[in-house]
Design a protein around this motif. Structure first.
Motif, PDB file in Angstrom:
ATOM      1  N   ARG A  30     -12.142  -0.033  62.037  1.00 56.52           N
ATOM      2  CA  ARG A  30     -12.494   0.669  63.566  1.00 56.52           C
ATOM      3  C   ARG A  30     -10.869   1.045  63.492  1.00 56.52           C
ATOM      4  O   ARG A  30     -10.453   1.786  64.303  1.00 56.52           O
ATOM      5  N   CYS A  31      -9.849   0.555  63.426  1.00 51.10           N
ATOM      6  CA  CYS A  31      -8.438   1.430  63.647  1.00 51.10           C
ATOM      7  C   CYS A  31      -8.303   1.835  61.642  1.00 51.10           C
ATOM      8  O   CYS A  31      -6.575   2.594  62.407  1.00 51.10           O
ATOM      9  N   GLY A  32      -8.182   2.066  60.910  1.00 52.26           N
ATOM     10  CA  GLY A  32      -7.685   2.907  59.575  1.00 52.26           C
ATOM     11  C   GLY A  32      -6.416   1.472  58.715  1.00 52.26           C
ATOM     12  O   GLY A  32      -6.474   2.744  57.992  1.00 52.26           O
ATOM     13  N   THR A  33      -6.238   0.461  59.796  1.00 50.38           N
ATOM     14  CA  THR A  33      -5.502  -0.108  58.543  1.00 50.38           C
ATOM     15  C   THR A  33      -5.937  -1.419  57.388  1.00 50.38           C
ATOM     16  O   THR A  33      -7.181  -1.357  57.423  1.00 50.38           O
ATOM     17  N   PRO A  34      -4.807  -1.065  56.438  1.00 53.43           N
ATOM     18  CA  PRO A  34      -5.143  -1.766  55.620  1.00 53.43           C
ATOM     19  C   PRO A  34      -5.709  -3.101  55.365  1.00 53.43           C
ATOM     20  O   PRO A  34      -5.158  -3.896  56.260  1.00 53.43           O
ATOM     21  N   PRO A  37      -4.998  -7.063  60.176  1.00 54.42           N
ATOM     22  CA  PRO A  37      -4.044  -7.255  60.846  1.00 54.42           C
ATOM     23  C   PRO A  37      -3.491  -7.154  62.529  1.00 54.42           C
ATOM     24  O   PRO A  37      -2.736  -7.382  63.303  1.00 54.42           O
ATOM     25  N   VAL A  38      -4.413  -5.321  62.174  1.00 53.88           N
ATOM     26  CA  VAL A  38      -4.244  -4.843  64.178  1.00 53.88           C
ATOM     27  C   VAL A  38      -5.523  -4.996  64.676  1.00 53.88           C
ATOM     28  O   VAL A  38      -4.877  -5.512  65.943  1.00 53.88           O
ATOM     29  N   CYS A  39      -6.257  -4.783  64.563  1.00 53.08           N
ATOM     30  CA  CYS A  39      -7.468  -5.607  65.204  1.00 53.08           C
ATOM     31  C   CYS A  39      -7.933  -7.138  65.148  1.00 53.08           C
ATOM     32  O   CYS A  39      -8.086  -7.791  66.093  1.00 53.08           O
ATOM     33  N   GLN A  40      -6.992  -7.912  64.581  1.00 53.22           N
ATOM     34  CA  GLN A  40      -7.071  -9.709  64.822  1.00 53.22           C
ATOM     35  C   GLN A  40      -5.501  -9.859  64.736  1.00 53.22           C
ATOM     36  O   GLN A  40      -5.370 -10.458  64.156  1.00 53.22           O
ATOM     37  N   PRO A  41      -4.528  -9.929  65.797  1.00 51.19           N
ATOM     38  CA  PRO A  41      -3.279  -9.957  65.319  1.00 51.19           C
ATOM     39  C   PRO A  41      -2.883 -11.609  66.004  1.00 51.19           C
ATOM     40  O   PRO A  41      -3.749 -12.175  66.355  1.00 51.19           O
ATOM     41  N   ALA A  42      -2.333 -11.806  64.891  1.00 52.23           N
ATOM     42  CA  ALA A  42      -1.388 -13.140  64.768  1.00 52.23           C
ATOM     43  C   ALA A  42      -0.524 -13.568  65.856  1.00 52.23           C
ATOM     44  O   ALA A  42      -0.154 -12.521  66.842  1.00 52.23           O
ATOM     45  N   ASP A  43      -1.225 -14.729  66.398  1.00 50.01           N
ATOM     46  CA  ASP A  43       0.244 -15.466  67.681  1.00 50.01           C
ATOM     47  C   ASP A  43       1.488 -15.070  67.519  1.00 50.01           C
ATOM     48  O   ASP A  43       1.820 -14.898  66.192  1.00 50.01           O
TER      49      ASP A  43
END
Length: 265
Positions: free
Chosen positions: A240-244, A259-265
């Motif tokens: 979806r975003c290309g981030t590893p 880590p971009v599509c599912q950012p930690a709090d």
């Protein structure tokens, strides 16, 4: 370990092959010899599945099977092959045969024992009687990470490592976010997403979670390399975003996430 869609497919398959027929039951390996003797000659009345647990109803007795990591069923028609190796259970009836090897559990239960066993399980998204409110209440109050909750069979039954990773990506939830820090509408979306994905798995006999537009080859049957967004794709670009895609350990299993599509709090 087979996830819930596989067990529901097996329940349907076994029902179609053996329901209404008296079965010849044996345990060539010998480890289920006493149990096989009890149901030998009994008629299979029906089958059921709850999460990763399979049940055969023989009236006074219910056969309970949990495949675990290594269990596997094989079936066929006509005369069954000569038994070989660690064959735990063979059922023959109605012109068909079923062979079971390597399960974690293969046992006979009485009706109260079946009820006690399923009472310890969370709701199963594939069951029409699933109690979604029980799921939402449990995860909404928990301090445990979302990625841990989805593998807890007492919270939700039938979800394994692949569906866990994929539904969290689709919902945009970090695996480490506490359950109580995810809003109820988002958890509702997780449940509804699992219903869709698991039903698709029952139909196809495989786990495909990607939409055609997110695959390298959008047309035709999804190839194995196109089947998932993040599961098994550590180091590869997020679809979806290309981030590893990242990989770590959570609840004693590998977890994959973006880590971009599912950012930690």
């Amino acid at each position: 370990m087979p996830e819930g869609h596989t067990i529901h497919r097996l329940a349907r398959r076994h029902r179609n092959l053996l329901r209404g027929h008296a079965v010849t039951a044996s345990s060539p390996q010998g480890r289920f010899e006493d149990g096989a003797a009890v149901i030998d000659g009994a008629v299979l009345l029906g089958t059921d599945a709850w999460g990763k647990h399979l049940f055969h109803d023989y009236g006074d007795h219910v056969l309970h099977v949990h495949l675990g990591l290594y269990g596997k069923f094989r079936d066929g028609s006509g005369t069954p092959p000569e038994p070989r190796g660690a064959l735990r259970l063979r059922l023959v009836g109605g012109g068909h045969w079923l062979d079971l090897r390597g399960p974690t559990a293969c046992e006979l239960l009485a009706a109260p024992e079946v009820e006690a066993r399923t009472a310890r399980l969370g709701p199963d998204p594939l069951r029409p009687d699933a109690d979604v409110e029980r799921f939402l209440d449990r995860v909404g109050r928990s301090r445990a990470p979302a990625g841990t909750l989805l593998l807890d069979q007492s919270v939700i039954a039938g979800v394994g490592n692949v569906y866990r990773a994929e539904v969290l990506l689709r919902a945009g939830i970090s695996p480490w976010t506490a359950g109580r820090d995810v809003t109820r509408p988002v958890w509702q979306a997780v449940w509804e997403g699992l219903v869709v994905l698991l039903r698709a798995g029952v139909r196809a006999g495989r786990i495909v979670t990607t939409e055609p537009e997110d695959r390298e080859r959008p047309a035709g049957r999804a190839r194995r390399v196109d089947a998932h967004y993040v599961y098994g794709r550590a180091g590869l670009p997020c679809r979806r975003c290309g981030t590893p895609v990242q990989r770590d350990e959570l609840a004693a299993r590998s977890i994959f996430w973006c880590p971009v599509c599912q950012p930690a709090d």
